[in-house]
Design a protein around this motif. Sequence first.
Motif, PDB file in Angstrom:
ATOM      1  N   LYS A  38       0.925  -1.037  -0.111  1.00  0.00           N
ATOM      2  CA  LYS A  38      -0.148  -0.104  -0.076  1.00  0.00           C
ATOM      3  C   LYS A  38       0.868   1.142  -0.006  1.00  0.00           C
ATOM      4  O   LYS A  38       2.017   1.246   0.680  1.00  0.00           O
ATOM      5  N   GLN A  40      -0.321   4.177   0.604  1.00  0.00           N
ATOM      6  CA  GLN A  40      -1.174   5.264   1.417  1.00  0.00           C
ATOM      7  C   GLN A  40      -0.387   5.755   2.746  1.00  0.00           C
ATOM      8  O   GLN A  40       0.242   4.526   3.037  1.00  0.00           O
ATOM      9  N   ILE A  42      -0.250   5.160   6.675  1.00  0.00           N
ATOM     10  CA  ILE A  42      -0.802   4.412   7.646  1.00  0.00           C
ATOM     11  C   ILE A  42      -0.582   4.991   9.072  1.00  0.00           C
ATOM     12  O   ILE A  42       0.458   5.153   9.339  1.00  0.00           O
ATOM     13  N   ASP A  50      -9.094   1.676  10.269  1.00  0.00           N
ATOM     14  CA  ASP A  50      -9.137   2.287   8.850  1.00  0.00           C
ATOM     15  C   ASP A  50      -9.340   1.622   7.694  1.00  0.00           C
ATOM     16  O   ASP A  50      -9.107   0.343   7.557  1.00  0.00           O
ATOM     17  N   ILE A  52      -7.666   1.295   5.106  1.00  0.00           N
ATOM     18  CA  ILE A  52      -6.602   0.549   4.349  1.00  0.00           C
ATOM     19  C   ILE A  52      -6.421  -0.952   4.809  1.00  0.00           C
ATOM     20  O   ILE A  52      -5.742  -1.807   4.133  1.00  0.00           O
TER      21      ILE A  52
END
Length: 805
Positions: A38, A40, A42, A50, A52
């Motif tokens: 990922k 993004q 965290i 979240d 994610i």
Amino acid sequence: MKTKFCILILTLFLWQISAQKTIASDSISRKKLQAIKKDQNIKIDGILDDEIWKNVPIATNFVERQPNNGKPQADSLKTEVKFLYDDTGLYIAAQMYDPQPSKILKELTERDNIANDDFFGIIINGYNDHQQSLEFIVTAAGVQVDGKLTTENEDMSWNAVWYSAVKINDKGWAVEMKIPFFELRFPKKDLQEFGLNMIRKIKRTNTMYDWNHVDNQKGNYTLYDGVLNGVAEVKTPTRLSFTPYFSTYVNSYDGKTEMNVNGGMDLKYGINDAFTFDMTLIPDFGQANFDNSILNLTPFEQQFAEQRSFFMEGTELFSKGDLFYSRRVGGSPSRYPVIDEEKETITEYPGKVKLFNAFKISGRTKKGLGIGIFNGVTEKMEATIRDNETGATRKEVVEPWTNYNVLVFDQRFGDNSSVTLVNTSTLRMGDFRDANSTGLLWNIANKKNTYNYYGNLKGSWVMDDGTKFGNRGTVGIGKFSGKNRFEINANYVNKDWDINDLGFSTKTNYGNHNVWYGYRILQPTEKLNNMYLNFNLNYYHRLEPFLNQKLIFNHNNSFTNKKFQSFGGGIEFTPYGEKDIYEPRTFGRYLNVPGYFDSWLWFESDSRKRLQYNITVDYYAYDQKGRNYVVPSLYLRYRASDKMKIIWQFNPVFSNNEIGYSGKDSGNIYMGRRQRNTYENAITGQYTFNEKMTLALAFRHYFSDVTYKQFYTLENDGNLNPNTTYNPNLNGTYNSWNVDLRYSWWFAPGSQLTLLYRNATSNYLEMSRMRFKNNFDELFNAPMINNFSLRISYFLDYNRMKNWF
């Protein structure tokens, strides 16, 4: 001789490497988990809602390791773990289900300590070779614990910089972690395959769980990891960090006050994906813990534990073969000036040698070859000598500039086998003594990991007005699987064995043969969670000239019941007594010691309770009227809250009518019959504000007195003849007093502020059997050290620093 020995050892080592065959363990089921990439951000906050974390593969179905080995984890207590990664590191989210969140145990401790805590951790091996893993553990109180796990030991002195957060929630408790790639070791390749296991401890039931089942019947923990797949196209990061420090000290002693300011830096650099270079520049060890000194009446020096962080961290390779004792580096000077006592006085003599700098390089290749290099340099130290008639002073070197070096090659193969070559050297400038030692070690496990064959061959050389060569060796075989286990070994140490320039050795000139049998239960019974029964038979003899010394039988046992109370005991006896070849402190002589029967009992209460107590009673009865040796001990720990606890330890020793060395002249060796009483009190207390801030107290008072009742002349046959003309005053009392009050704050990752107050004193009086009050009056009349110090260190990572610019 030295050259031939080195060639022999090197030849044997290379033969072992070239002849080795890969030994595969029995087929062990390995779970597999996929990590997802990922990009993004965290947030590490312990809250797992979240977006994610959705649709990420879950690791679950943990298996109990203790006490019921192999039992599946109950659904009500299930553990679910997910892995993500980006270009900088691994991210872990773990939910520990618990139907009673209010009963989750979460005692606050200092970093790297686990007390009355639930915890979760990952054990990761970047090379997936079952040899060496890194541990990252978080307690339910949010405290970080990290270490290195090998097939031989667990090194909790290793510290990494990583991130974690914990939250108690309505399902139980959760943890989020980030492990930066610069803290891991893995090869350069497009697709990684990491060895992985995960652990969970539920403290209130004392149950331990693993993701990949760990069979307690054989082998070691590293054999049983699963696999983490999916980490792809990750560049090995630049592993470069600096930890500069600033420290200041105010010392008051005997009416004099001094202040000094220090500054320096520790450097850590990843040479490649496997090897790390560590260096300390202008080292400062002023806040190292105090040593537990004692009144030592034995023929051997006292060995102290290492207290300096640089020498404690990442030393698993250097400890192989027991040839390296790091306290030698920066220890006491190797010489004491020879003076005319009627004309001269030594006015200054350095108690410690100053360390100039030190570095170490260590790591392990993907083919299992571990390499360790240590090098330290100490400065020249001088004593000051005054002429009593003229008042003039002169300097004399008591320790020159000195280089200490350790080199280790450790080849691991199969899952649990190794061959190791170790060399140490001490080189002093000028006419001071030099030294060298070399050792070859092997530990070979069979294919099923049920038996091991081990041994070593070591040599020592001391160059001081000629060369003294010593050697020792060991060979053995053991069964380390199943309920019934055994071990048979033999070893010898010749009279010239001496590694005390960079190692630690005491007894020499002996042979030893040992047989051990052990029985254990591997699954709980109706009344017991575990049981260990051990039986030992040891035979010792002098090598030169040959002499039967002693035969010792020992049986010891331990049990843990369903209430998690542990208890046990044992017996030991020497049916024919002992011929002690060390107490006379003269080669070729010995002292006859009567046989003894030793018995002991111990009990440890449940550590989950607020009040924990441990009691031990050990009693030696000698085959001699009025002679005995009594060693009771008491440990009390009270946990007032999850933030505060206090521990008291009381360790008295009473030795009645023991016989010990008291002196010698040109014709005789003298022994004394003596009474010795020792009392050791230690109190430690701790208040932990949060997972990063602690106030700790450590106090120790050691008091030992010895009273001589009668003196004897030692005869050539080891017997004693009463002597009424030899009557020196050897009675004495030794006191050691230490108080440390320390405030620690981990104010940023890898960065620490420590404020320390230290109070210490000691004295030795040529009298004994003093009243308790008089003894303390004398102690507190002695000069006391009062020390205030502040030390601040700050961790700087190159990968973070480059973004600043």
